[in-house]
Design an enzyme around this catalytic site. Structure first.
Site, short mmCIF file in Angstrom:
data_model
loop_
_atom_site.label_atom_id
_atom_site.label_comp_id
_atom_site.label_asym_id
_atom_site.label_seq_id
_atom_site.Cartn_x
_atom_site.Cartn_y
_atom_site.Cartn_z
N CYS A 66 0.80 -1.17 -0.03
CA CYS A 66 -0.18 0.08 -0.22
C CYS A 66 0.94 1.30 -0.02
O CYS A 66 2.21 1.09 0.49
CB CYS A 66 -0.92 0.11 1.19
SG CYS A 66 -2.03 -1.47 1.23
N GLU A 113 -9.43 7.48 3.10
CA GLU A 113 -8.54 7.41 1.56
C GLU A 113 -9.72 7.06 0.53
O GLU A 113 -10.67 6.54 0.89
CB GLU A 113 -7.74 6.03 1.93
CG GLU A 113 -6.46 6.42 2.89
CD GLU A 113 -5.40 5.30 2.64
OE1 GLU A 113 -4.22 5.89 2.99
OE2 GLU A 113 -5.63 4.42 2.47
#
Length: 191
Positions: A66, A113
């Site tokens: 990520c 996010e």
């Protein structure tokens, strides 16, 4: 945590500013991110166990990699960069789906996010950065889903979110990635 610049976005994923990583995660500001699922030729996803000293979710199992694109950096290029930094590999990544989540970790840190989720074939031997990753494992989608249900506290919030809200997409994209041609000779190496 380094205070790298992150791209702040609105709910339509339009860039609206830049903020330092630490400040953005403390304030819970919406920002652009990416997640990667690497898949070996047997259809198993590479999972990483985050290093215990990570600024949040340390010691938890997560998808392969990520991160966040830098201002002016295309998200797919950032994903390739971070994949090499964390796992020491490259892969031809394909876009899978968008995800959107928000979580307060209760330690002064939050994730908020707008995520580009990519999939790619594992084409070489993993070389995990020990400052980022404690361990790796290779599991099929169904086994990951079972383990999340049996031991939810062992997995990062975002991985649980993806499996709860995007399971069919994960299955489809992982299947496609496992059938992608291998760039070098032989089968994908495992660690």
């Amino acid at each position: 945590m380094a205070d790298d610049p992150l791209i702040l976005v609105d709910e339509s994923n339009r860039a609206v500013g830049i903020g330092g990583k630490d400040a953005v995660h403390r304030a819970g500001l919406l920002h652009r991110a990416f997640s990667i699922f690497l898949v070996d030729d047997e259809g198993r996803i590479v999972l990483q166990q985050r290093h215990p000293r990570k600024y949040h979710s340390g010691g938890l199992w997560a998808n392969s990699c990520c991160g966040h694109p830098r201002p002016g950096e295309r998200t797919i290029a950032a994903a390739g960069r971070r994949l090499n930094e964390e796992l020491g590999v490259t892969s031809p990544l394909s876009f899978g789906f968008f995800a959107r989540y928000r979580i307060d970790f209760g330690n002064g840190m939050q994730e908020n996010e707008f995520v580009y989720v990519y999939f790619g074939p594992l084409q070489s031997r993993l070389q995990p950065d020990p400052a980022e990753i404690s361990n790796v494992d290779f599991l099929r989608v169904g086994e990951i889903n079972r383990r999340i249900k049996q031991q939810p506290n062992a997995f990062a919030f975002w991985l649980k979110h993806y499996f709860k809200n995007h399971l069919a997409e994960i299955e489809r994209c992982a299947n496609e990635a496992s059938r992608a041609p291998i760039a070098d000779s032989g089968r994908a190496a495992r660690q």
